[in-house]
Enzyme design. Structure first.
Site, PDB file in Angstrom:
ATOM      1  CG  HIS A 192     -63.895  37.480 101.159  1.00 12.54           C
ATOM      2  ND1 HIS A 192     -62.861  38.400 101.172  1.00 12.54           N
ATOM      3  CD2 HIS A 192     -63.314  36.279 100.903  1.00 12.54           C
ATOM      4  CE1 HIS A 192     -61.712  37.775 100.948  1.00 12.54           C
ATOM      5  NE2 HIS A 192     -61.969  36.493 100.772  1.00 12.54           N
TER       6      HIS A 192
ATOM      7  CG  ASN B 185     -52.387  48.317  98.255  1.00 10.47           C
ATOM      8  OD1 ASN B 185     -53.578  48.463  98.522  1.00 10.47           O
ATOM      9  ND2 ASN B 185     -51.493  48.000  99.195  1.00 10.47           N
TER      10      ASN B 185
ATOM     11  CB  CYS C 124     -58.166  52.949  93.708  1.00 16.26           C
ATOM     12  SG  CYS C 124     -57.179  51.552  94.287  1.00 16.26           S
TER      13      CYS C 124
END
Length: 292
Positions: A141, A266, A284
């Protein structure tokens, strides 16, 4: 080695249990068996660096406020929308640009250097993977640290643009209220109304961050390039993403079609939960450093 790891900032990290030793072993097995690992990261990998995400339960932007990110069409169409966006971004930039990689970013960089990680795709626009030293990487992105002209395509660094803002707005001051995931802050319309926005110095066109705003598309070339890197890979790891945005989710669907093993780290549910090989509800930055 672990002593040099940066300490996490947990203000925007949802609560979770410490990693389960059995699950750590499962992830270790997954990574050890992988020769060409394809990794996709999302906002959940950067929350431990102090950057909020959108969707995390209780602590994400959507849970805490009514705020929504700028839409691509509105930014292009409306000078007012651009003025509001850039004023907020100008105030938020010094803090946003100073965020540093956390343990998770550094581990993924190390895996790349060891030849374990074949390609990294991040949905984040915060430059933290670059700051960590990752090179085999696609910013799906884009990145807020670059700005380009919609008319002529000329690129400048966001840090350079900050100097132009300061020169054009020498007496403009605004107190910020809270930071959003993409580096802007919350300002009132009254605060924004006198803010001056520079045009492209080459052609006078509209300047926009080199990021895919909501409602915009990732370029076909970039999508094809990532598909090629995935085709060369033998497994997929998703770290810190609920995969709610289709631009990233499509690669998980492609991995499933290729019957690649898929692991997910997650906190909270993801769109992959029903077809991933396994899913770990962990931070993480806490889990990845345990894998050798």
């Amino acid at each position: 080695h672990s002593a040099s790891r940066p300490s996490p900032n947990l203000a925007f990290v949802p609560a979770c249990l410490p990693p389960d030793p059995v699950e750590v072993e499962e992830l270790q097995h997954f990574v050890s068996n992988s020769k060409r690992l394809f990794v996709m990261t999302g906002a959940g990998i950067s929350t431990e660096s102090g950057i909020p995400d959108y969707r995390s339960e209780g602590v994400g932007l959507y849970a805490r406020t009514e705020r929504r990110p700028v839409q691509h069409a509105e930014f292009v169409r409306s000078a007012r929308a651009r003025q509001r966006y850039w004023a907020r971004n100008f105030v938020g930039w010094p803090q946003f640009s100073s965020h540093q990689p956390n343990a998770a970013h550094l581990v993924l960089r190390d895996w790349e250097r060891l030849g374990k990680l074949h390609w990294l795709v991040t949905q984040n626009v915060d430059a933290l993977h670059s700051k960590a030293g990752s090179q085999r990487m696609t910013e799906l992105h884009g990145c807020t640290h670059r700005v380009f002209c919609l008319a002529c395509g000329d690129q400048i660094l966001r840090s350079e643009l900050q100097k132009h803002f300061e020169a054009m707005n020498p007496t403009w001051k605004a107190e910020a209220f809270g930071v959003a995931p993409d580096g802007d802050v919350f300002l009132t319309d009254e605060q924004v109304q006198n803010f001056q926005v520079p045009a492209c110095s080459k052609c006078g066109g509209i300047l926009k961050p080199d990021v895919t705003f909501f409602g915009d598309m990732v370029s076909r070339e970039k999508v094809n390039f990532v598909h090629q890197r995935l085709a060369e890979s033998d497994s997929m790891l998703v770290a810190g993403s609920s995969m709610q945005v289709y631009s990233g989710y499509r690669f998980a669907l492609a991995a499933r079609e290729k019957q690649l093993p898929i692991a997910v780290i997650n906190i909270g549910p993801t769109r992959l939960d029903h077809f991933a090989s396994f899913k770990l509800n962990s931070r993480c930055g806490e889990l990845l450093p345990l894998i050798v």
